[in-house]
Write a protein that holds these residues in place. Structure first.
Motif, PDB file in Angstrom:
ATOM      1  N   SER A   1       0.806  -1.213   0.000  1.00 24.98           N
ATOM      2  CA  SER A   1       0.000   0.000   0.000  1.00 24.98           C
ATOM      3  C   SER A   1       0.845   1.272   0.000  1.00 24.98           C
ATOM      4  CB  SER A   1      -0.942   0.004   1.208  1.00 24.98           C
ATOM      5  OG  SER A   1      -0.231  -0.239   2.400  1.00 24.98           O
TER       6      SER A   1
ATOM      7  N   ASN B   1     -14.801   6.093   1.510  1.00 26.23           N
ATOM      8  CA  ASN B   1     -15.780   5.018   1.698  1.00 26.23           C
ATOM      9  C   ASN B   1     -16.941   5.461   2.574  1.00 26.23           C
ATOM     10  OD1 ASN B   1     -14.246   3.392   0.099  1.00 26.23           O
ATOM     11  ND2 ASN B   1     -13.516   2.052   1.717  1.00 26.23           N
TER      12      ASN B   1
ATOM     13  N   LEU C   1     -13.369  -9.658   5.899  1.00 28.50           N
ATOM     14  CA  LEU C   1     -11.988  -9.320   6.235  1.00 28.50           C
ATOM     15  C   LEU C   1     -11.043 -10.516   6.217  1.00 28.50           C
ATOM     16  CD1 LEU C   1     -13.489  -6.696   7.226  1.00 28.50           C
ATOM     17  CD2 LEU C   1     -11.710  -6.539   8.972  1.00 28.50           C
TER      18      LEU C   1
ATOM     19  N   HIS D   1     -11.532  -5.082   3.491  1.00 29.49           N
ATOM     20  CA  HIS D   1     -10.979  -3.966   4.248  1.00 29.49           C
ATOM     21  C   HIS D   1     -11.808  -3.683   5.486  1.00 29.49           C
ATOM     22  CE1 HIS D   1      -9.999   0.422   4.966  1.00 29.49           C
ATOM     23  NE2 HIS D   1      -8.793  -0.101   4.821  1.00 29.49           N
TER      24      HIS D   1
ATOM     25  N   THR E   1     -13.253  -1.061   6.352  1.00 36.45           N
ATOM     26  CA  THR E   1     -14.470  -0.307   6.024  1.00 36.45           C
ATOM     27  C   THR E   1     -15.479  -1.122   5.219  1.00 36.45           C
ATOM     28  OG1 THR E   1     -13.364   0.602   4.071  1.00 36.45           O
ATOM     29  CG2 THR E   1     -13.311   1.929   6.080  1.00 36.45           C
ATOM     30  N   HIS E   2     -15.246  -2.406   5.087  1.00 33.67           N
ATOM     31  CA  HIS E   2     -16.176  -3.273   4.359  1.00 33.67           C
ATOM     32  C   HIS E   2     -17.055  -4.088   5.299  1.00 33.67           C
ATOM     33  CE1 HIS E   2     -13.260  -3.265   0.645  1.00 33.67           C
ATOM     34  NE2 HIS E   2     -13.739  -2.067   0.947  1.00 33.67           N
TER      35      HIS E   2
ATOM     36  N   ALA F   1     -10.489  -4.994  -2.409  1.00 34.20           N
ATOM     37  CA  ALA F   1      -9.877  -5.677  -1.270  1.00 34.20           C
ATOM     38  C   ALA F   1      -8.529  -5.043  -0.945  1.00 34.20           C
ATOM     39  CB  ALA F   1      -9.698  -7.157  -1.589  1.00 34.20           C
ATOM     40  N   THR F   2      -7.952  -5.516   0.156  1.00 36.22           N
ATOM     41  CA  THR F   2      -6.618  -5.045   0.541  1.00 36.22           C
ATOM     42  C   THR F   2      -5.536  -6.102   0.324  1.00 36.22           C
ATOM     43  OG1 THR F   2      -6.860  -5.760   2.835  1.00 36.22           O
ATOM     44  CG2 THR F   2      -7.587  -3.549   2.303  1.00 36.22           C
ATOM     45  N   SER F   3      -5.948  -7.350   0.192  1.00 35.12           N
ATOM     46  CA  SER F   3      -4.942  -8.407   0.012  1.00 35.12           C
ATOM     47  C   SER F   3      -5.484  -9.508  -0.902  1.00 35.12           C
ATOM     48  CB  SER F   3      -4.515  -8.987   1.371  1.00 35.12           C
ATOM     49  OG  SER F   3      -5.643  -9.488   2.084  1.00 35.12           O
TER      50      SER F   3
ATOM     51  N   ASP G   1     -14.192  -0.472  -4.438  1.00 30.91           N
ATOM     52  CA  ASP G   1     -13.114   0.111  -3.648  1.00 30.91           C
ATOM     53  C   ASP G   1     -11.812  -0.214  -4.363  1.00 30.91           C
ATOM     54  OD1 ASP G   1     -11.142   0.815  -1.859  1.00 30.91           O
ATOM     55  OD2 ASP G   1     -12.225   0.098  -0.098  1.00 30.91           O
TER      56      ASP G   1
ATOM     57  N   HIS H   1      -6.412  -0.024  -3.787  1.00 26.46           N
ATOM     58  CA  HIS H   1      -5.121  -0.673  -4.025  1.00 26.46           C
ATOM     59  C   HIS H   1      -4.690  -0.629  -5.482  1.00 26.46           C
ATOM     60  CE1 HIS H   1      -2.820  -2.609  -0.806  1.00 26.46           C
ATOM     61  NE2 HIS H   1      -3.926  -2.444  -0.105  1.00 26.46           N
TER      62      HIS H   1
ATOM     63  N   ASN I   1       0.347 -11.106   7.122  1.00 26.96           N
ATOM     64  CA  ASN I   1      -0.972 -11.056   6.499  1.00 26.96           C
ATOM     65  C   ASN I   1      -1.688 -12.385   6.669  1.00 26.96           C
ATOM     66  OD1 ASN I   1      -2.125  -8.809   4.427  1.00 26.96           O
ATOM     67  ND2 ASN I   1      -3.075 -10.799   4.024  1.00 26.96           N
TER      68      ASN I   1
END
Length: 429
Positions: free
Chosen positions: A39, A106, A125, A130, A132-133, A179-181, A205, A208, A349
């Protein structure tokens, strides 16, 4: 000090040497270690110049031409440029460049599209979503009714059949993808079909991967989404902040949700820095960077396979990879600490269906925006994979492990010296 710090760094050094030392030491950390946080990336000197400018002095509640303060003529120009560049770069009907962060963007999107208590369908998650999801610790889980979709246990990719089943069963007001990952491309067309069938708004979203969209390295969500939220840092290489793209008919709702609902005055120095980054993102050079970022991520993931790490989903289509360390008998938080000791910045992670707690985790996440910005390519990714492999397997509690970490740190130092981003000449007189 040189122009990197601006003309007044000498005064800061004199008046507040403690903070001046923090700035200098952080440049050294970024310059002298391997930056593999997915990120993060490096802002250009132009973006940094705008971010550190006197625009930070100006309060500018409202929007260009409709401010609640006088003296906004110049900051209006900056925001108008940022909006025009965002719309052009992403072929969007409307852009709002005021959000202070991706989370702020968001929040505004939720406020524009849903009411408290409404069901919202998003990636859970534990599978790459994320905070905020729908996290219970976050406004999204406290104010709305979160419904989580997962990935499949066999492929570890999004289970689109489950997404559709959940959407039709719960009829959410809002469906979120992003997503974040998550290392694979998202089928935005499929999500659009599901949202239409369920009568839901579709929010992407893109925090990323929006930089990869700008560089034409991955498909754009803009033609499919009602609203796209994103950050302007990460692979876009702008200042830390947020941005929202949307359809024309939602423009007024989005703008009101940002101001006055969620925020007061925008940070005009950050808005100007976003404008600089958006101009840079429209260049051929940026397109080459974005595409190389993806090639580097694939090469790094392949190299880590050779080091005994299993890539979640089997590989990557974007700028990041998530590696399962179970076969090495090392947990994510241990790997993160060992790599840090060797001068490698990455993060622990969770992997899908992780038996470990998030603070421990069974995996690590690596990203290539920063090292790609430095000019590294596939050959360096294979070298980095080897350095990570040694570091992860080196137990610092043993004499041999401590020696290996020290040797790895020396190799890291030699590598980053060959690929400086902020050079000695830029930061020192």
């Amino acid at each position: 000090m040189g122009t990197f710090w601006g003309p007044d760094f000498g005064a800061l050094e004199r008046d507040d040497p403690e903070i001046a030392a923090v700035l200098v030491d952080e440049v050294a950390r970024q310059r002298d270690t391997l930056q593999l946080i997915a990120s993060e990336s490096f802002m250009s000197p132009g973006v940094l110049a705008a971010l550190g400018s006197t625009l930070a002095n100006k309060y500018a509640e409202g929007y260009p031409g409709h401010r609640y303060y006088g003296g906004c003529a110049q900051v209006d120009r900056a925001e108008e440029l940022a909006v025009a560049r965002a719309k052009d770069l992403f072929s969007a009907d409307h852009a709002n460049v005021q959000p202070h962060s991706g989370a702020s963007a968001n929040l505004a999107a939720y406020a524009a599209l849903a009411e408290p208590g409404d069901p919202v369908l998003a990636m859970g998650l534990p599978y790459g979503g994320h905070l905020t999801h729908g996290s219970k610790a976050n406004f999204s889980g406290k104010w709305f009714h979160p419904i989580a979709y997962r990935v499949t246990p066999d492929t570890e990719e999004i289970d689109y059949d489950e997404v559709r089943d959940l959407a039709l069963a719960h009829r959410p007001k809002l469906i979120i993808c992003g997503a974040t990952s998550y290392p694979r491309l998202i089928d935005f067309a499929r999500f659009r079909e599901i949202a239409d069938e369920a009568g839901a708004y579709l929010m992407v979203d893109a925090a990323h991967f929006i930089g990869l969209v700008a560089g034409r390295a991955v498909p754009s969500p803009v033609p499919y989404a009602d609203v796209v939220t994103c950050t302007t840092h990460k692979a876009l290489r702008g200042p830390r902040g947020g941005m929202i793209l949307c359809r024309a008919d939602l423009a007024q709702r989005i703008d009101k949700a940002v101001f006055p609902f969620a925020q007061g005055g925008p940070m005009m120095h950050a808005v100007a820095a976003k404008a600089v980054a958006l101009r840079e993102a429209g260049t051929p050079e940026f397109r080459g960077y974005a595409q190389q970022t993806v090639r580097n991520a694939r090469a790094l993931a392949a190299g880590l396979v050779a080091e005994g790490m299993r890539p979640v989903t089997g590989g990557t289509d974007n700028h990041l990879a998530v590696l399962d360390l179970s076969d090495l008998g090392v947990r994510g938080h241990e790997a993160e600490a060992r790599c840090a000791q060797a001068g490698i910045a990455l993060n622990k992670n969770a992997i899908p269906f992780d038996p470990e707690k998030p603070a421990v985790a069974s995996g690590i996440r690596v990203g290539t925006p920063s090292v790609t910005s430095q000019g590294m390519r596939e050959g360096e990714m294979r070298q980095i994979a080897g350095l990570i492999g040694v570091a992860v397997r080196s137990d610092p509690a043993t004499a041999a492990g401590a020696d290996w970490l020290a040797e790895t740190g020396e190799e890291v130092s030699e590598l980053v010296r060959r690929f400086p981003f902020y050079t000695e000449q830029e930061v020192m007189a």
